[in-house]
Design a protein around this motif. Structure first.
Motif, PDB file in Angstrom:
ATOM      1  N   MET A   1       0.832  -1.209   0.000  1.00  0.00           N
ATOM      2  CA  MET A   1       0.000   0.000   0.000  1.00  0.00           C
ATOM      3  C   MET A   1       0.865   1.257   0.000  1.00  0.00           C
ATOM      4  SD  MET A   1      -3.277  -0.737  -0.133  1.00  0.00           S
ATOM      5  CE  MET A   1      -4.164   0.671   0.558  1.00  0.00           C
ATOM      6  N   CYS A   2       1.914   1.254   0.808  1.00  0.00           N
ATOM      7  CA  CYS A   2       2.738   2.462   0.963  1.00  0.00           C
ATOM      8  C   CYS A   2       3.531   2.815  -0.290  1.00  0.00           C
ATOM      9  CB  CYS A   2       3.695   2.290   2.144  1.00  0.00           C
ATOM     10  SG  CYS A   2       2.892   2.383   3.761  1.00  0.00           S
ATOM     11  N   GLN A   3       3.876   1.822  -1.097  1.00  0.00           N
ATOM     12  CA  GLN A   3       4.679   2.121  -2.274  1.00  0.00           C
ATOM     13  C   GLN A   3       3.927   2.944  -3.321  1.00  0.00           C
ATOM     14  OE1 GLN A   3       5.736  -1.729  -3.884  1.00  0.00           O
ATOM     15  NE2 GLN A   3       4.053  -1.714  -5.338  1.00  0.00           N
ATOM     16  N   ASN A   4       2.619   3.081  -3.156  1.00  0.00           N
ATOM     17  CA  ASN A   4       1.820   3.864  -4.098  1.00  0.00           C
ATOM     18  C   ASN A   4       1.847   5.353  -3.798  1.00  0.00           C
ATOM     19  OD1 ASN A   4       0.240   1.773  -5.862  1.00  0.00           O
ATOM     20  ND2 ASN A   4       0.087   0.987  -3.770  1.00  0.00           N
ATOM     21  N   PHE A   5       2.315   5.728  -2.603  1.00  0.00           N
ATOM     22  CA  PHE A   5       2.419   7.147  -2.265  1.00  0.00           C
ATOM     23  C   PHE A   5       3.568   7.793  -3.026  1.00  0.00           C
ATOM     24  CE2 PHE A   5       0.155   6.039   1.792  1.00  0.00           C
ATOM     25  CZ  PHE A   5      -0.908   6.920   1.622  1.00  0.00           C
ATOM     26  N   THR A   6       3.285   8.945  -3.622  1.00  0.00           N
ATOM     27  CA  THR A   6       4.320   9.749  -4.274  1.00  0.00           C
ATOM     28  C   THR A   6       4.060  11.207  -3.892  1.00  0.00           C
ATOM     29  OG1 THR A   6       3.026  10.164  -6.298  1.00  0.00           O
ATOM     30  CG2 THR A   6       4.362   8.142  -6.236  1.00  0.00           C
ATOM     31  N   THR A   7       4.839  12.102  -4.442  1.00  0.00           N
ATOM     32  CA  THR A   7       4.608  13.521  -4.157  1.00  0.00           C
ATOM     33  C   THR A   7       3.245  13.972  -4.688  1.00  0.00           C
ATOM     34  OG1 THR A   7       5.815  14.057  -6.191  1.00  0.00           O
ATOM     35  CG2 THR A   7       7.044  14.130  -4.111  1.00  0.00           C
ATOM     36  N   ARG A   8       2.740  13.285  -5.724  1.00  0.00           N
ATOM     37  CA  ARG A   8       1.440  13.629  -6.299  1.00  0.00           C
ATOM     38  C   ARG A   8       0.321  12.743  -5.763  1.00  0.00           C
ATOM     39  NH1 ARG A   8       1.185  13.638 -12.519  1.00  0.00           N
ATOM     40  NH2 ARG A   8      -0.894  14.446 -11.987  1.00  0.00           N
ATOM     41  N   LYS A   9       0.582  11.458  -5.646  1.00  0.00           N
ATOM     42  CA  LYS A   9      -0.460  10.512  -5.238  1.00  0.00           C
ATOM     43  C   LYS A   9      -0.547  10.471  -3.710  1.00  0.00           C
ATOM     44  CE  LYS A   9      -1.413   9.350  -9.455  1.00  0.00           C
ATOM     45  NZ  LYS A   9      -2.698   9.771 -10.091  1.00  0.00           N
ATOM     46  N   GLN A  10      -1.667  10.987  -3.186  1.00  0.00           N
ATOM     47  CA  GLN A  10      -1.861  11.107  -1.742  1.00  0.00           C
ATOM     48  C   GLN A  10      -3.046  10.299  -1.228  1.00  0.00           C
ATOM     49  OE1 GLN A  10       0.344  13.339   0.303  1.00  0.00           O
ATOM     50  NE2 GLN A  10       1.397  12.712  -1.555  1.00  0.00           N
TER      51      GLN A  10
END
Length: 370
Positions: free
Chosen positions: A147-156
């Motif tokens: 789940m955490c690997q989907n977080f980026t500077t854009r994807k919140q």
């Protein structure tokens, strides 16, 4: 008149072909992502608990076996009347990364889930929040990392998939799983094209900054399912939200296998969609409606034996398209065993969905507050 109906039949098939290709293809032909080994994002796992003494031991044990180190556990006990708090306190004594938020009932927010979650989120020290509850089963020891690997500077905002526990010899279980699968097929397919219509309270994540920027659940405090429907629609956009089909992120929800429960699931899904925008309802129901029209028009043509050979050819062509795409989608959602009952499942789903949509359209029934 029959000539018009025949061309209507052809037009419906063309529409459905375009729909399948435009809406379902991005998910049907996507590659499942795999969990990366170098994910190192600090995350607060917020677990909502309400009288879950039976599920807690197994659920808490599954969290201790996660292949992830940078997380804290926020256990939100919402005035449980069983031994849930005792189990949580015993567990917290063994691990330093556990915080217990014991919520007491008050007149303003009596038993309100969103109020309890808000108190839990306020004590979270990490910038990212992963939400679930003990009634679900984590499908992998890499759930947090996936789940955490989907977080980026854009994807919140990250929305995960929750399948229903399967029972091989239960027909009602297949109906329940098909209904659940279609819910997520539509959610994920349209979520790839536009903003998500809703989330998944048992398997979703978002940044704490985004939560407080939108004043938390204040606008959804008295709305049923506000934590996954109203709130996700408020904070999620096409740019900042993503879905995940990584099998490591899947969770499993136990379910009571009965046709009465299946009917309740169909009714609840339709009631929840009724509380969204008309455009969301249209997007989620247009394929169902067109299929119903297809069956009606086809039946009229066949009963009158008008160009029946061509009508059957059109029917088979439409069925092959639907079978092909549904098979691809069910495989993505780990439900490929359902494809062999597809004709029955589809027909029943179309009839039941249409029936409850009409009932709810003319009634004022509401979902009880959570």
């Amino acid at each position: 008149m029959l000539t018009i109906l025949f061309y209507t039949l052809v037009c419906i098939v063309i529409f459905q072909l375009i729909y399948y290709m435009a809406i379902y293809s991005p998910i049907a032909f996507s590659n499942r992502s795999k969990t990366k080994e170098n994910v190192d994002l600090a995350v607060s796992i917020v677990v909502y608990i309400k009288d879950n003494e039976k599920e807690l031991p197994t659920f808490l044990e599954s969290l201790t076996t996660q292949n992830y180190s940078r997380f804290e556990l926020i256990l939100v006990n919402n005035a449980s009347e069983d031994e849930s708090l005792t189990i949580l306190e015993t567990f917290a004594q063994q691990y330093s990364n556990v915080k217990i938020v014991n919520v007491q009932n008050n007149e303003a927010f009596w038993g309100n889930k969103k109020y309890a979650l808000t108190l839990g989120i306020k004590v979270a020290s990490c910038d990212y929040l992963l939400l679930t509850d003990p009634t679900t089963i984590l499908g992998s020891s890499n759930w947090i990392a996936g789940m955490c690997q989907n977080f980026t500077t854009r994807k919140q905002v990250v929305i995960g998939y929750s399948e229903l526990e399967r029972r091989k010899k239960s027909l009602s279980n297949k109906f329940l799983r098909y209904q659940n699968s279609l819910k997520y097929i539509n959610l994920f397919s349209w979520g790839e094209i536009s903003k998500p219509a809703f989330g998944n309270a048992k398997n979703q994540a978002y940044s704490k900054e985004l939560f407080f920027k939108n004043n938390g659940f204040i606008k959804q405090m008295n709305i049923p399912y506000g934590d996954e429907y109203g709130f996700i629609r408020l904070i999620a956009t096409k740019a900042n939200a993503t879905i995940t089909l990584n099998p490591d992120t899947f969770t499993i929800n136990p379910v009571k296998n009965s046709f009465s429960n299946w009917r309740e699931q169909v009714k609840t899904t339709n009631l929840l969609l009724r509380n969204t925008s008309w455009l969301t309802c249209l997007k989620f129901k247009i394929l169902n409606f067109s299929t119903l029209c297809f069956y009606i028009v086809f039946s009229i043509i066949i009963c009158n034996l008008y160009l029946w050979e061509f009508a059957i050819a059109v029917f088979l062509f439409r069925y092959l398209i639907a079978f092909f795409y549904t098979n691809k989608m069910l495989k993505k959602f780990a439900q490929k065993d359902l494809i062999w009952l597809f004709p029955i499942l589809e027909f029943t789903h179309v009839l039941s969905g249409t029936y409850y949509s009409l009932i709810h359209l003319i009634s004022r029934k509401k979902i009880e507050r959570r």
